[in-house]
Design an enzyme around this catalytic site. Structure first.
Site, PDB file in Angstrom:
ATOM      1  N   LYS A   1       2.368  11.053  11.102  1.00  0.00           N
ATOM      2  CA  LYS A   1       1.173  10.979  10.257  1.00  0.00           C
ATOM      3  C   LYS A   1       0.467   9.625  10.425  1.00  0.00           C
ATOM      4  O   LYS A   1      -0.746   9.575  10.586  1.00  0.00           O
ATOM      5  CB  LYS A   1       1.547  11.186   8.774  1.00  0.00           C
ATOM      6  CG  LYS A   1       2.260  12.506   8.502  1.00  0.00           C
ATOM      7  CD  LYS A   1       2.497  12.724   7.008  1.00  0.00           C
ATOM      8  CE  LYS A   1       3.471  11.750   6.372  1.00  0.00           C
ATOM      9  NZ  LYS A   1       4.876  11.896   6.796  1.00  0.00           N
TER      10      LYS A   1
ATOM     11  N   ARG B   1       2.699  14.741  -2.222  1.00  0.00           N
ATOM     12  CA  ARG B   1       4.069  15.044  -1.823  1.00  0.00           C
ATOM     13  C   ARG B   1       4.744  16.003  -2.793  1.00  0.00           C
ATOM     14  O   ARG B   1       5.883  16.396  -2.550  1.00  0.00           O
ATOM     15  CB  ARG B   1       4.883  13.750  -1.782  1.00  0.00           C
ATOM     16  CG  ARG B   1       5.096  13.155  -0.383  1.00  0.00           C
ATOM     17  CD  ARG B   1       5.789  11.837  -0.573  1.00  0.00           C
ATOM     18  NE  ARG B   1       6.543  11.352   0.527  1.00  0.00           N
ATOM     19  CZ  ARG B   1       6.137  10.388   1.379  1.00  0.00           C
ATOM     20  NH1 ARG B   1       4.933   9.897   1.287  1.00  0.00           N
ATOM     21  NH2 ARG B   1       6.949   9.934   2.303  1.00  0.00           N
TER      22      ARG B   1
ATOM     23  N   ARG C   1      11.714   3.117  15.114  1.00  0.00           N
ATOM     24  CA  ARG C   1      10.351   2.716  14.729  1.00  0.00           C
ATOM     25  C   ARG C   1      10.263   1.220  14.402  1.00  0.00           C
ATOM     26  O   ARG C   1      11.152   0.651  13.767  1.00  0.00           O
ATOM     27  CB  ARG C   1       9.913   3.532  13.506  1.00  0.00           C
ATOM     28  CG  ARG C   1       8.578   3.085  12.937  1.00  0.00           C
ATOM     29  CD  ARG C   1       7.936   4.130  12.090  1.00  0.00           C
ATOM     30  NE  ARG C   1       8.606   4.325  10.813  1.00  0.00           N
ATOM     31  CZ  ARG C   1       8.178   5.185   9.891  1.00  0.00           C
ATOM     32  NH1 ARG C   1       7.110   5.930  10.117  1.00  0.00           N
ATOM     33  NH2 ARG C   1       8.828   5.318   8.755  1.00  0.00           N
TER      34      ARG C   1
ATOM     35  N   ARG D   1      11.310  -1.004   8.992  1.00  0.00           N
ATOM     36  CA  ARG D   1      11.262  -0.693   7.561  1.00  0.00           C
ATOM     37  C   ARG D   1      12.665  -0.561   6.992  1.00  0.00           C
ATOM     38  O   ARG D   1      13.545  -0.020   7.632  1.00  0.00           O
ATOM     39  CB  ARG D   1      10.490   0.618   7.344  1.00  0.00           C
ATOM     40  CG  ARG D   1       9.000   0.414   7.217  1.00  0.00           C
ATOM     41  CD  ARG D   1       8.237   1.707   7.203  1.00  0.00           C
ATOM     42  NE  ARG D   1       8.757   2.706   6.261  1.00  0.00           N
ATOM     43  CZ  ARG D   1       8.129   3.842   5.973  1.00  0.00           C
ATOM     44  NH1 ARG D   1       6.973   4.129   6.541  1.00  0.00           N
ATOM     45  NH2 ARG D   1       8.655   4.705   5.129  1.00  0.00           N
TER      46      ARG D   1
ATOM     47  N   ARG E   1      15.626  11.020   2.774  1.00  0.00           N
ATOM     48  CA  ARG E   1      14.175  11.271   2.786  1.00  0.00           C
ATOM     49  C   ARG E   1      13.882  12.682   3.296  1.00  0.00           C
ATOM     50  O   ARG E   1      12.973  13.350   2.802  1.00  0.00           O
ATOM     51  CB  ARG E   1      13.459  10.223   3.644  1.00  0.00           C
ATOM     52  CG  ARG E   1      13.383   8.864   2.953  1.00  0.00           C
ATOM     53  CD  ARG E   1      13.179   7.724   3.921  1.00  0.00           C
ATOM     54  NE  ARG E   1      11.909   7.741   4.597  1.00  0.00           N
ATOM     55  CZ  ARG E   1      11.674   7.127   5.764  1.00  0.00           C
ATOM     56  NH1 ARG E   1      12.644   6.462   6.367  1.00  0.00           N
ATOM     57  NH2 ARG E   1      10.487   7.178   6.306  1.00  0.00           N
TER      58      ARG E   1
END
Ligand code: AMP
Length: 220
Positions: free
Chosen positions: A14, A90, A129, A162, A173
């Site tokens: 996203k 969400r 990431r 992160r 998650r």
């Protein structure tokens, strides 16, 4: 006001899609509740302090906190802009409130792009990431390595990992996504707004599909 929603599990791309649309086309305001929350946490605001624990555990921050942030930012924003919602809504409660809030502004959702992504791809993407502290651009240690390790290609900012991109929090998650967010797919499908995309086809061809849809122009 034009409204596009990016829907998909963590790691579905996203943020990457949003960056491309912002960078290539201009005009789109990247409206990412996760980025907003991380900013609140790093500034130690009341909202940040309330949200931090949920974020560390990979749980959703309560709807009322999110709705407060979203309303504040929409009110401060340009009412004629094109908005790209990333990571919001969400939950069904958030989706209902978004519809209401848009209706109050004489606006509605134009498209919901759903980025379907296999679980192994998600895990590989999230564990590798790296994100720019300064501009939020996303990189990956092997998939999208920066020209200079640890440095953002776009702005020269420092790249970091992160806190919630560790295997245990990622698993949580994903579970939270399946339990609380996945049902939004059928909601938007029923409303005729959903555009399903394969997020594992390479960024260039994914963006071509998205551009074609956006260029087709006629609002749903
Ligand atoms: P993201 O950057 O979208 O992956 O979001 C990071 C974390 O921020 C999530 O795991 C949640 O804890 C929180 N968060 C972001 N957006 C929302 C939202 N719309 N509703 C509830 N929690 C959110």
């Amino acid at each position: 006001m034009k409204v596009v929603i990016l829907l998909g599990p963590p790691g579905s791309g996203k943020g990457t899609v949003a960056e491309r649309l912002r960078g290539d086309k201009g005009g789109y305001v990247h409206f990412a509740t996760g980025d907003m929350l991380r900013e609140e946490v790093s500034n130690s605001t009341a909202v940040g302090q309330e949200a931090e624990g949920f974020m560390k555990r990979g749980e959703l921050v309560p709807d009322e906190v999110i709705i407060r942030i979203v309303e504040t930012r929409l009110e401060a924003g340009d009412p004629t802009a094109a908005y790209l919602f990333d990571g919001f809504p969400r939950t069904l409660v958030q989706a209902d409130l978004l519809d209401e809030s848009l209706a109050g502004r004489g606006a509605k959702i134009d498209y919901v792009f759903f980025l379907a992504t296999p679980r192994d791809v998600i895990l590989q993407r999230l564990t590798g990431r790296r994100v720019c502290k300064a501009c939020g651009a996303s990189f990956h240690v092997t998939n999208i390595p920066p020209a200079v390790e640890g440095v953002c290609d776009a702005c020269g900012g420092e790249l970091y990992q992160r806190k919630d991109d560790n295997e245990e929090t990622i698993a949580n998650r994903l579970e939270v996504y399946n339990r609380q967010t996945e049902s939004l797919i059928s909601r938007y499908e029923e409303k005729g707004l959903l555009v399903s995309l394969d997020s594992d086809q390479g960024v260039a061809s994914l963006m071509a599909e998205i551009d074609a849809k956006l260029q087709s122009g006629v609002d749903a």
